[in-house]
Write a protein that holds these residues in place. Structure first.
Motif, mmCIF file in Angstrom:
data_model
loop_
_atom_site.group_PDB
_atom_site.id
_atom_site.type_symbol
_atom_site.label_atom_id
_atom_site.label_comp_id
_atom_site.label_asym_id
_atom_site.label_seq_id
_atom_site.Cartn_x
_atom_site.Cartn_y
_atom_site.Cartn_z
ATOM 1 N N MET A 1 44.290 64.415 30.967
ATOM 2 C CA MET A 1 43.374 64.364 32.025
ATOM 3 C C MET A 1 42.757 63.016 32.163
ATOM 4 N N LEU A 2 41.897 63.005 33.012
ATOM 5 C CA LEU A 2 41.316 61.724 33.337
ATOM 6 C C LEU A 2 40.061 61.497 32.523
ATOM 7 N N LYS A 3 40.027 60.387 31.959
ATOM 8 C CA LYS A 3 38.859 60.102 31.152
ATOM 9 C C LYS A 3 38.009 59.125 31.908
ATOM 10 N N LEU A 4 36.798 59.406 31.840
ATOM 11 C CA LEU A 4 35.860 58.519 32.493
ATOM 12 C C LEU A 4 35.156 57.697 31.442
ATOM 13 N N ASP A 5 35.464 56.538 31.476
ATOM 14 C CA ASP A 5 34.718 55.722 30.543
ATOM 15 C C ASP A 5 33.946 54.674 31.321
ATOM 16 N N ILE A 6 33.247 53.885 30.640
ATOM 17 C CA ILE A 6 32.327 52.919 31.228
ATOM 18 C C ILE A 6 33.074 51.821 31.981
ATOM 19 N N ASN A 7 34.266 51.487 31.550
ATOM 20 C CA ASN A 7 35.047 50.442 32.216
ATOM 21 C C ASN A 7 35.451 50.894 33.620
ATOM 22 N N VAL A 8 35.787 52.106 33.739
ATOM 23 C CA VAL A 8 36.174 52.617 35.064
ATOM 24 C C VAL A 8 34.937 52.596 35.961
ATOM 25 N N LEU A 9 33.812 52.979 35.402
ATOM 26 C CA LEU A 9 32.584 52.985 36.184
ATOM 27 C C LEU A 9 32.207 51.568 36.606
ATOM 28 N N TRP A 10 32.318 50.596 35.698
ATOM 29 C CA TRP A 10 32.031 49.196 36.040
ATOM 30 C C TRP A 10 33.056 48.666 37.036
ATOM 31 N N SER A 11 34.256 49.041 36.916
ATOM 32 C CA SER A 11 35.288 48.604 37.869
ATOM 33 C C SER A 11 34.984 49.170 39.252
ATOM 34 N N ALA A 12 34.580 50.437 39.329
ATOM 35 C CA ALA A 12 34.251 51.043 40.619
ATOM 36 C C ALA A 12 33.020 50.369 41.195
ATOM 37 N N LEU A 13 32.017 50.098 40.323
ATOM 38 C CA LEU A 13 30.818 49.416 40.786
ATOM 39 C C LEU A 13 31.159 48.011 41.263
ATOM 40 N N ASN A 14 32.004 47.295 40.536
ATOM 41 C CA ASN A 14 32.430 45.950 40.952
ATOM 42 C C ASN A 14 33.184 45.994 42.296
ATOM 43 N N ILE A 15 34.017 46.996 42.457
ATOM 44 C CA ILE A 15 34.766 47.110 43.733
ATOM 45 C C ILE A 15 33.788 47.366 44.875
ATOM 46 N N LEU A 16 32.783 48.225 44.618
ATOM 47 C CA LEU A 16 31.802 48.509 45.669
ATOM 48 C C LEU A 16 30.968 47.264 45.977
ATOM 49 N N ILE A 17 30.543 46.568 45.010
ATOM 50 C CA ILE A 17 29.771 45.334 45.228
ATOM 51 C C ILE A 17 30.630 44.309 45.947
ATOM 52 N N LEU A 18 31.869 44.177 45.492
ATOM 53 C CA LEU A 18 32.793 43.237 46.132
ATOM 54 C C LEU A 18 33.031 43.638 47.599
ATOM 55 N N PHE A 19 33.144 44.935 47.836
ATOM 56 C CA PHE A 19 33.350 45.414 49.199
ATOM 57 C C PHE A 19 32.138 45.084 50.068
ATOM 58 N N PHE A 20 30.925 45.331 49.588
ATOM 59 C CA PHE A 20 29.727 45.037 50.376
ATOM 60 C C PHE A 20 29.546 43.544 50.594
ATOM 61 N N LEU A 21 29.829 42.750 49.579
ATOM 62 C CA LEU A 21 29.720 41.289 49.731
ATOM 63 C C LEU A 21 30.759 40.764 50.736
ATOM 64 N N MET A 22 31.984 41.277 50.645
ATOM 65 C CA MET A 22 33.023 40.835 51.589
ATOM 66 C C MET A 22 32.672 41.288 53.007
ATOM 67 N N LYS A 23 32.128 42.493 53.088
ATOM 68 C CA LYS A 23 31.757 42.993 54.408
ATOM 69 C C LYS A 23 30.662 42.122 54.993
ATOM 70 N N LYS A 24 29.658 41.771 54.190
ATOM 71 C CA LYS A 24 28.529 40.992 54.685
ATOM 72 C C LYS A 24 28.918 39.545 54.949
ATOM 73 N N PHE A 25 29.626 38.913 54.053
ATOM 74 C CA PHE A 25 29.882 37.473 54.168
ATOM 75 C C PHE A 25 31.246 37.141 54.793
ATOM 76 N N LEU A 26 32.155 38.068 54.866
ATOM 77 C CA LEU A 26 33.476 37.751 55.394
ATOM 78 C C LEU A 26 33.755 38.527 56.678
ATOM 79 N N PHE A 27 33.666 39.814 56.636
ATOM 80 C CA PHE A 27 34.053 40.618 57.801
ATOM 81 C C PHE A 27 33.072 40.476 58.968
ATOM 82 N N LYS A 28 31.764 40.463 58.701
ATOM 83 C CA LYS A 28 30.797 40.328 59.786
ATOM 84 C C LYS A 28 30.948 38.996 60.518
#
Length: 165
Positions: A1-28
């Motif tokens: 099964m799928l294990k949730l560890d802290i690295n996956v959570l940090w990776s998801a958080l990094n992707i979300l932050i990266l997505f918001f930063l790209m949206k704000k500074f690149l896409f807009k």
């Protein structure tokens, strides 16, 4: 099964932050630039459409003016032809009248000349008759010496001339 560890959570958080930063500074900004260019293209298209409409309107106005000018030209030409026809007829009538006057004058002059020639012929004939009568009678012929004889011959010639005419 799928294990949730802290690295996956940090990776998801990094992707979300990266997505918001790209949206704000690149896409807009890119999206804003695309919208601005679209707006400018729309304005240019509207302006081109307006200019095309103005050009069509100007073309129609100039064609209408040209048509009106052609009508005026035709009207003026027609009037000029009428005036020329009237003037031509006037000149022809004046020439005919002058020709008639010249013919009448020539007839009058011819009649005067004819009368003059007849008078001269009558005088010549009366002088010839006097000369002939004088030679026959042995008299010297001179119309001034015999004024009564000249009158008789004139009467004779007048009667003879009336029958000739």
């Amino acid at each position: 099964m799928l294990k949730l560890d802290i690295n996956v959570l940090w990776s998801a958080l990094n992707i979300l932050i990266l997505f918001f930063l790209m949206k704000k500074f690149l896409f807009k900004p890119v999206h804003r630039i695309i919208e601005e260019r679209q707006r400018l293209a729309d304005e240019a298209m509207e302006e081109a459409t307006k200019k095309a409409e103005e050009a069509d309107k100007t073309l129609q106005e100039s064609q209408e003016k040209a048509r009106m000018m052609e009508e005026q030209k035709a009207e003026l030409l027609s009037e000029a032809k009428k005036e020329a026809g009237v003037e031509y007829q006037k000149i022809v009538n004046e020439a005919d009248e002058q020709a008639k006057q010249i013919v009448e004058h020539a007839k009058d002059e011819a009649l005067v000349e004819k009368a003059k020639i007849l008078r001269e012929a009558q005088e010549d004939i009366s002088n010839l008759i006097l000369d002939a009568a004088g030679k026959v009678a042995g008299l010297k012929s001179n119309a001034q010496d015999h004024p009564g004889d000249s009158d008789l011959f004139d009467q004779f010639l007048d009667k003879a001339g009336d029958s000739i005419e």
